[in-house]
Scaffold this motif. Structure first.
Motif, PDB file in Angstrom:
ATOM      1  N   PHE A   1      77.931 -26.282-115.338  1.00  0.00           N
ATOM      2  CA  PHE A   1      76.894 -27.056-114.663  1.00  0.00           C
ATOM      3  C   PHE A   1      77.430 -27.792-113.438  1.00  0.00           C
ATOM      4  O   PHE A   1      76.705 -27.974-112.438  1.00  0.00           O
ATOM      5  CB  PHE A   1      76.247 -28.036-115.643  1.00  0.00           C
ATOM      6  N   SER A   2      78.705 -28.192-113.499  1.00  0.00           N
ATOM      7  CA  SER A   2      79.313 -28.850-112.337  1.00  0.00           C
ATOM      8  C   SER A   2      79.401 -27.894-111.152  1.00  0.00           C
ATOM      9  O   SER A   2      79.218 -28.306-110.001  1.00  0.00           O
ATOM     10  CB  SER A   2      80.716 -29.356-112.687  1.00  0.00           C
ATOM     11  N   ALA A   3      79.665 -26.617-111.432  1.00  0.00           N
ATOM     12  CA  ALA A   3      79.739 -25.620-110.352  1.00  0.00           C
ATOM     13  C   ALA A   3      78.380 -25.463-109.677  1.00  0.00           C
ATOM     14  O   ALA A   3      78.300 -25.340-108.450  1.00  0.00           O
ATOM     15  CB  ALA A   3      80.217 -24.282-110.921  1.00  0.00           C
ATOM     16  N   ILE A   4      77.306 -25.496-110.478  1.00  0.00           N
ATOM     17  CA  ILE A   4      75.961 -25.371-109.903  1.00  0.00           C
ATOM     18  C   ILE A   4      75.644 -26.579-109.032  1.00  0.00           C
ATOM     19  O   ILE A   4      75.150 -26.444-107.897  1.00  0.00           O
ATOM     20  CB  ILE A   4      74.908 -25.220-111.026  1.00  0.00           C
ATOM     21  N   VAL A   5      75.934 -27.787-109.533  1.00  0.00           N
ATOM     22  CA  VAL A   5      75.642 -29.009-108.777  1.00  0.00           C
ATOM     23  C   VAL A   5      76.491 -29.064-107.508  1.00  0.00           C
ATOM     24  O   VAL A   5      75.990 -29.404-106.416  1.00  0.00           O
ATOM     25  CB  VAL A   5      75.884 -30.251-109.658  1.00  0.00           C
ATOM     26  N   ALA A   6      77.775 -28.717-107.613  1.00  0.00           N
ATOM     27  CA  ALA A   6      78.655 -28.746-106.443  1.00  0.00           C
ATOM     28  C   ALA A   6      78.205 -27.719-105.407  1.00  0.00           C
ATOM     29  O   ALA A   6      78.194 -28.003-104.201  1.00  0.00           O
ATOM     30  CB  ALA A   6      80.096 -28.462-106.875  1.00  0.00           C
ATOM     31  N   GLY A   7      77.814 -26.538-105.870  1.00  0.00           N
ATOM     32  CA  GLY A   7      77.324 -25.516-104.941  1.00  0.00           C
ATOM     33  C   GLY A   7      76.076 -25.968-104.220  1.00  0.00           C
ATOM     34  O   GLY A   7      75.931 -25.761-103.007  1.00  0.00           O
ATOM     35  N   ALA A   8      75.154 -26.614-104.962  1.00  0.00           N
ATOM     36  CA  ALA A   8      73.928 -27.110-104.342  1.00  0.00           C
ATOM     37  C   ALA A   8      74.241 -28.182-103.307  1.00  0.00           C
ATOM     38  O   ALA A   8      73.654 -28.198-102.210  1.00  0.00           O
ATOM     39  CB  ALA A   8      72.984 -27.647-105.413  1.00  0.00           C
ATOM     40  N   GLY A   9      75.174 -29.059-103.623  1.00  0.00           N
ATOM     41  CA  GLY A   9      75.538 -30.123-102.679  1.00  0.00           C
ATOM     42  C   GLY A   9      76.172 -29.583-101.416  1.00  0.00           C
ATOM     43  O   GLY A   9      75.821 -29.984-100.298  1.00  0.00           O
ATOM     44  N   ILE A  10      77.109 -28.648-101.565  1.00  0.00           N
ATOM     45  CA  ILE A  10      77.777 -28.065-100.398  1.00  0.00           C
ATOM     46  C   ILE A  10      76.775 -27.272 -99.559  1.00  0.00           C
ATOM     47  O   ILE A  10      76.764 -27.333 -98.335  1.00  0.00           O
ATOM     48  CB  ILE A  10      78.957 -27.182-100.848  1.00  0.00           C
ATOM     49  N   GLY A  11      75.896 -26.518-100.244  1.00  0.00           N
ATOM     50  CA  GLY A  11      74.884 -25.751 -99.525  1.00  0.00           C
ATOM     51  C   GLY A  11      73.930 -26.650 -98.759  1.00  0.00           C
ATOM     52  O   GLY A  11      73.517 -26.326 -97.634  1.00  0.00           O
ATOM     53  N   MET A  12      73.579 -27.807 -99.348  1.00  0.00           N
ATOM     54  CA  MET A  12      72.686 -28.749 -98.677  1.00  0.00           C
ATOM     55  C   MET A  12      73.333 -29.276 -97.394  1.00  0.00           C
ATOM     56  O   MET A  12      72.685 -29.354 -96.338  1.00  0.00           O
ATOM     57  CB  MET A  12      72.360 -29.910 -99.624  1.00  0.00           C
TER      58      MET A  12
END
Length: 198
Positions: A105-116
């Motif tokens: 789940f941390s990978a999903i949240v981190a990916g969303a943050g970097i993508g944003m």
């Protein structure tokens, strides 16, 4: 508008427009595909048949007005998918534990943050030139199905059409035959007013 199929070898690139009879002409690419699919299902030799788009046009459809919110949301969505991908890889490699689920789940949240972040930065750079989102397509006015002349008659029999019976088929213009009992045209008079000699 080409579809790649892993079950067939890649056709050689064409250096010129394919020549042959125009079996049919369609307004949409899908209709042209359907005609060839019908031939293929009847075990017709479809090798060498070509779909030629005439009068190509680039169409760009505007889908939305861009803003920082839309750019951030689009970037977060793309980043979340990448995070999901890497999270699944880490889950497959290591045994599933509580710590591994947290990493997923941390990978999903981190990916969303970097993508944003990337989405907002990219939009701030591009907005002076383009402040909207759009999709581009290469379309044709019509799509001709080109076939070898020696297979035209057989293809029409499979499709249940004739050269003049299928919409858009290029056929020779119809020339009406003269009536059998039409009177003969009178001869033109000879100059000087003299009647023609028998």
């Amino acid at each position: 508008m080409s579809n790649f199929s892993g079950f067939s070898r890649r056709a050689p690139l064409q250096s010129s427009v394919p020549r042959g009879d125009v079996l049919a002409s369609f307004e949409s690419y899908t209709d042209a595909q359907d005609a060839i699919n019908k031939l293929a299902k009847a075990e017709f030799d479809v090798k060498g048949i070509a779909i030629v788009g005439r009068n190509l046009t680039t169409v760009e459809m505007v889908t939305a007005r861009l803003s920082y919110g839309r750019a951030a949301l689009a970037g977060a969505s793309t980043g979340a998918w990448l995070g999901l991908f890497f999270g699944l890889i880490s889950t497959i490699i290591a045994p599933i534990t509580t710590q591994q689920v947290a990493i997923f789940f941390s990978a999903i949240v981190a990916g969303a943050g970097i993508g944003m972040i990337f989405g907002v930065v990219n939009y701030s750079i591009m907005r002076k030139r383009r402040d909207y989102a759009a999709t581009s397509q290469l379309l044709a006015e019509r799509y001709d199905v080109i076939i070898s002349p020696n297979l035209t008659a057989k293809a029409h029999s499979v499709l249940g059409t004739s050269a003049a019976g299928m919409p858009g088929v290029h056929a020779a213009p119809h020339v009406p035959a003269p009536a059998p009992d039409a009177p003969e045209a009178p001869e033109a008079p000879v100059e000087g007013g003299e009647a023609p000699k028998a």
